[in-house]
Design a protein around this motif. Structure first.
Motif, PDB file in Angstrom:
ATOM      1  N   LEU A 272       0.825  -1.213   0.000  1.00 52.96           N
ATOM      2  CA  LEU A 272       0.000   0.000   0.000  1.00 52.96           C
ATOM      3  C   LEU A 272       0.855   1.257   0.000  1.00 52.96           C
ATOM      4  N   VAL A 273       2.013   1.197   0.635  1.00 54.85           N
ATOM      5  CA  VAL A 273       2.934   2.342   0.586  1.00 54.85           C
ATOM      6  C   VAL A 273       3.348   2.593  -0.860  1.00 54.85           C
ATOM      7  N   SER A 274       3.629   1.507  -1.589  1.00 56.13           N
ATOM      8  CA  SER A 274       3.999   1.647  -3.003  1.00 56.13           C
ATOM      9  C   SER A 274       2.833   2.167  -3.828  1.00 56.13           C
ATOM     10  N   TYR A 275       1.641   1.616  -3.586  1.00 57.82           N
ATOM     11  CA  TYR A 275       0.457   2.073  -4.320  1.00 57.82           C
ATOM     12  C   TYR A 275       0.169   3.553  -4.054  1.00 57.82           C
ATOM     13  N   SER A 276       0.417   3.994  -2.812  1.00 54.11           N
ATOM     14  CA  SER A 276       0.106   5.390  -2.465  1.00 54.11           C
ATOM     15  C   SER A 276       0.941   6.374  -3.269  1.00 54.11           C
ATOM     16  N   ALA A 277       2.065   5.891  -3.813  1.00 55.18           N
ATOM     17  CA  ALA A 277       2.910   6.769  -4.622  1.00 55.18           C
ATOM     18  C   ALA A 277       2.197   7.215  -5.890  1.00 55.18           C
ATOM     19  N   MET A 278       1.176   6.448  -6.314  1.00 61.74           N
ATOM     20  CA  MET A 278       0.422   6.807  -7.517  1.00 61.74           C
ATOM     21  C   MET A 278      -0.735   7.753  -7.208  1.00 61.74           C
ATOM     22  N   ALA A 279      -0.893   8.111  -5.935  1.00 55.57           N
ATOM     23  CA  ALA A 279      -2.052   8.908  -5.545  1.00 55.57           C
ATOM     24  C   ALA A 279      -2.055  10.301  -6.164  1.00 55.57           C
ATOM     25  N   GLY A 280      -0.889  10.775  -6.625  1.00 58.48           N
ATOM     26  CA  GLY A 280      -0.833  12.088  -7.251  1.00 58.48           C
ATOM     27  C   GLY A 280      -1.682  12.190  -8.498  1.00 58.48           C
ATOM     28  N   THR A 281      -2.005  11.052  -9.125  1.00 58.48           N
ATOM     29  CA  THR A 281      -2.830  11.094 -10.328  1.00 58.48           C
ATOM     30  C   THR A 281      -4.242  11.557 -10.032  1.00 58.48           C
ATOM     31  N   VAL A 282      -4.660  11.481  -8.771  1.00 60.69           N
ATOM     32  CA  VAL A 282      -5.980  12.008  -8.397  1.00 60.69           C
ATOM     33  C   VAL A 282      -5.824  13.168  -7.423  1.00 60.69           C
ATOM     34  N   GLY A 283      -4.668  13.820  -7.459  1.00 61.26           N
ATOM     35  CA  GLY A 283      -4.454  14.954  -6.571  1.00 61.26           C
ATOM     36  C   GLY A 283      -4.415  14.552  -5.119  1.00 61.26           C
ATOM     37  N   GLY A 284      -4.040  13.290  -4.840  1.00 60.87           N
ATOM     38  CA  GLY A 284      -4.062  12.794  -3.473  1.00 60.87           C
ATOM     39  C   GLY A 284      -2.856  13.163  -2.654  1.00 60.87           C
ATOM     40  N   GLY A 285      -1.842  13.733  -3.274  1.00 62.74           N
ATOM     41  CA  GLY A 285      -0.650  14.089  -2.532  1.00 62.74           C
ATOM     42  C   GLY A 285       0.173  12.867  -2.182  1.00 62.74           C
ATOM     43  N   GLY A 286       0.877  12.941  -1.068  1.00 61.53           N
ATOM     44  CA  GLY A 286       1.721  11.840  -0.647  1.00 61.53           C
ATOM     45  C   GLY A 286       3.142  11.973  -1.144  1.00 61.53           C
ATOM     46  N   LEU A 287       4.005  11.096  -0.655  1.00 63.26           N
ATOM     47  CA  LEU A 287       5.425  11.172  -0.984  1.00 63.26           C
ATOM     48  C   LEU A 287       5.706  10.885  -2.454  1.00 63.26           C
ATOM     49  N   GLY A 288       4.930   9.985  -3.054  1.00 64.45           N
ATOM     50  CA  GLY A 288       5.137   9.700  -4.470  1.00 64.45           C
ATOM     51  C   GLY A 288       4.868  10.905  -5.339  1.00 64.45           C
ATOM     52  N   ASP A 289       3.790  11.620  -5.024  1.00 64.97           N
ATOM     53  CA  ASP A 289       3.451  12.826  -5.777  1.00 64.97           C
ATOM     54  C   ASP A 289       4.535  13.879  -5.609  1.00 64.97           C
ATOM     55  N   LEU A 290       5.060  14.019  -4.383  1.00 59.25           N
ATOM     56  CA  LEU A 290       6.136  14.980  -4.127  1.00 59.25           C
ATOM     57  C   LEU A 290       7.373  14.638  -4.955  1.00 59.25           C
ATOM     58  N   ALA A 291       7.720  13.356  -5.004  1.00 54.86           N
ATOM     59  CA  ALA A 291       8.910  12.937  -5.751  1.00 54.86           C
ATOM     60  C   ALA A 291       8.765  13.214  -7.237  1.00 54.86           C
ATOM     61  N   ILE A 292       7.566  12.971  -7.788  1.00 53.67           N
ATOM     62  CA  ILE A 292       7.350  13.194  -9.218  1.00 53.67           C
ATOM     63  C   ILE A 292       7.291  14.682  -9.529  1.00 53.67           C
ATOM     64  N   ARG A 293       6.502  15.426  -8.733  1.00 55.98           N
ATOM     65  CA  ARG A 293       6.220  16.829  -9.057  1.00 55.98           C
ATOM     66  C   ARG A 293       7.428  17.725  -8.803  1.00 55.98           C
ATOM     67  N   TYR A 294       8.023  17.587  -7.615  1.00 57.25           N
ATOM     68  CA  TYR A 294       9.162  18.447  -7.281  1.00 57.25           C
ATOM     69  C   TYR A 294      10.503  17.810  -7.657  1.00 57.25           C
ATOM     70  N   GLY A 295      10.582  16.481  -7.515  1.00 51.29           N
ATOM     71  CA  GLY A 295      11.850  15.818  -7.784  1.00 51.29           C
ATOM     72  C   GLY A 295      12.097  15.577  -9.253  1.00 51.29           C
ATOM     73  N   TYR A 296      11.212  14.774  -9.884  1.00 53.12           N
ATOM     74  CA  TYR A 296      11.430  14.394 -11.284  1.00 53.12           C
ATOM     75  C   TYR A 296      11.159  15.549 -12.235  1.00 53.12           C
ATOM     76  N   GLN A 297       9.934  16.085 -12.186  1.00 59.48           N
ATOM     77  CA  GLN A 297       9.585  17.157 -13.121  1.00 59.48           C
ATOM     78  C   GLN A 297      10.262  18.476 -12.761  1.00 59.48           C
TER      79      GLN A 297
END
Length: 504
Positions: free
Chosen positions: A156-181
């Motif tokens: 579930l921790v891994s799945y939560s990383a995809m939560a940014g696709t629905v604006g859910g935030g979380g560490l995965g969204d932070l890594a993609i939005r601020y880190g990768y992009q």
């Protein structure tokens, strides 16, 4: 370091909330599913072959759907359950739905590992099916169940990383939005470290607990009539514990109702944006809005589709990321009615160097990447025409497609990619047409780095958009004034040094 910790704090809490709630709900429902899969089979304590076949089929179907597709597919159900399809609460719904079949199979495996002799012994003593489940299957399988739930929680921790696709935030969204992009290696590394620590803690706790029950043999005593001493309550304290528990639950329910009611009465103005420059501009004018009593909640999106879908469905009140040609095309393709209420800024589209550094040095057969959405693809082709690289039979029509290329003397190979991926593609292509918001995030200066740039007469001004029913909302009108204020103009001019221009 302080900025990094501030960036990590809220996404970490969001990830913990998503994982804990999802693990609890999917654990309960998935355990029930796993028990049914075992007891309803032929030879089970509650044989029901038709039900067993149905549950097996549904479990297999649930496990067959990739999680990212599941999140999108059940958006209507998510909206029905929590009233919105974006946010941390919305992300919990697909997490639970996706985890239940997984938990069910793991629980089924754990129960099948119970010694059949134990089950037969309980049955010969006249135990009912419920007693067999409660006093034999579950107690004997405790260590295996703990290990299974540990695996589920980590997943579930891994799945939560995809939560940014629905604006859910979380560490995965932070890594993609601020880190990768955003090309922030420090954010990427910090996020990975936090996730490693989180997963190691979960795994260590699960392993210790499972080994405890394996070593002490307490697993087989849980659920028996003779309960463990730490479960026993002295008779004289029983009423206090009973009524205290009921009172605690009632207080929790009342607090939750009051919280929901307060949130509905003081609902913030929810604005969907891309992080750069839209989010930066919006954050700059938030103090102006706060003085007028308007509280704004910024919802970040990393693509060009979800902000409009969220606006059309009512999950957000307005968005700031698009120009009018894109909005019109979206309305036509999706049957929505989104309107522009204020021009904010212009982001000139640019052709940026990849393997080839000078426009005139582009070789025969050069590969140039452009955005793949219909409007920005046409806009990219118009830019290539303005740069003298191709000619279009449609002239300056914004609905241009690749099929409209009439002359291509350099035999340029035009490749369409997701807009957010274009900066990352520069090493693999000769040049790329990149939207300014993604160029800025990649630390590209349109004025200095672009081989060719749209002129200032571009009709593609980014606008504040909403739906007709909210156009006259006093909060939207206040937002319009703030985004077109002298403070906003000064910020745009000073911050972006001509790479982004005010459109008012």
């Amino acid at each position: 370091m302080k900025e990094l910790l501030q960036l990590l704090w809220e996404p970490t809490l969001q990830t913990i909330a998503m994982v804990v709630v999802s693990a609890l709900i999917s654990g309960l429902v998935g355990t029930a599913l796993g028990v049914l899969l075992v007891v309803t089979e032929d030879g089970g304590v509650l044989p029901a072959p038709w039900l067993n076949r149905f549950l097996n089929m549904m479990t297999n179907v649930g496990r067959s759907i990739p999680f990212i597709i599941l999140m999108v597919a059940i958006i209507p159900f998510t909206r029905w359950v929590v009233g919105t399809s974006i946010g941390t609460a919305a992300a919990m719904v697909p997490l639970v739905v996706g985890a239940i079949p997984y938990v069910g199979r793991l629980v089924e495996g754990a129960l099948r590992g119970v010694n059949r002799g134990v089950i037969e012994a309980v049955l010969t003593m006249g135990a009912t099916p419920w007693q067999v489940i409660r006093k034999a299957y579950l107690p004997e399988a405790v260590p295996a169940l703990i290990r299974s739930f540990t695996v589920v929680t980590v997943t579930l921790v891994s799945y939560s990383a995809m939560a940014g696709t629905v604006g859910g935030g979380g560490l995965g969204d932070l890594a993609i939005r601020y880190g990768y992009q955003g090309f922030r290696l420090d954010v990427m590394v910090a996020t990975v470290i936090v996730l490693i620590v989180m997963i190691q803690g979960i795994q260590l706790s699960g392993d210790l607990l499972a080994r405890y029950f394996e070593r002490t043999g307490n697993a087989g005593t849980i659920g028996t009539l003779q309960r463990q001493s730490w479960w026993r309550v002295a008779p004289r304290f029983a009423p206090t514990v009973r009524w205290g528990t009921i009172g605690f639950l009632l207080i929790g329910v009342v607090v939750a109702i009051l919280h929901v009611r307060s949130a509905s009465l003081h609902k913030p103005l929810r604005i969907g944006v891309n992080p750069i420059p839209h989010g930066e501009i919006l954050r700059e004018v938030m103090p102006i809005l706060e003085k007028e009593g308007v509280h704004v909640q910024i919802i970040y999106f990393s693509d060009y589709i979800q902000p409009n879908l969220a606006l059309a469905s009512g999950d957000i009140d307005a968005n700031l990321f698009q120009h009018v040609p894109f909005m019109d095309r979206f309305n036509h393709d999706h049957g929505t009615n989104i309107i522009a209420v204020a021009k904010v800024h212009i982001e000139p589209l640019g052709l940026y160097p990849g393997r080839t550094k000078i426009l005139s040095a582009l070789p025969d057969g050069a590969v140039i990447a452009i955005p793949n959405d219909p409007v920005n693809s046409g806009r990219g082709l118009l830019l290539l025409q303005a740069a003298g690289l191709i000619k279009l039979r449609t002239g300056t029509n914004t609905q241009t497609t690749l099929e409209d290329v009439s002359e291509n003397s350099k035999h340029i190979k035009i490749s369409e990619l997701e807009a957010a991926q274009l900066p990352r593609s520069l090493r693999d292509v000769d040049a790329a047409v990149i939207n300014t918001n993604y160029a800025l995030a990649a630390k590209l200066n349109p004025l200095k780095d672009a081989m060719f740039l749209e002129n200032s007469a571009s009709p593609y001004a980014n606008v504040l958009s909403t739906v007709p029913g909210k156009a006259n909302d006093p909060r939207i009108l206040a937002l319009e004034r703030a985004l077109q204020s002298p403070a906003a103009r000064q910020f745009i001019l000073q911050r972006y040094q001509g790479a982004v221009l005010p459109a008012f």
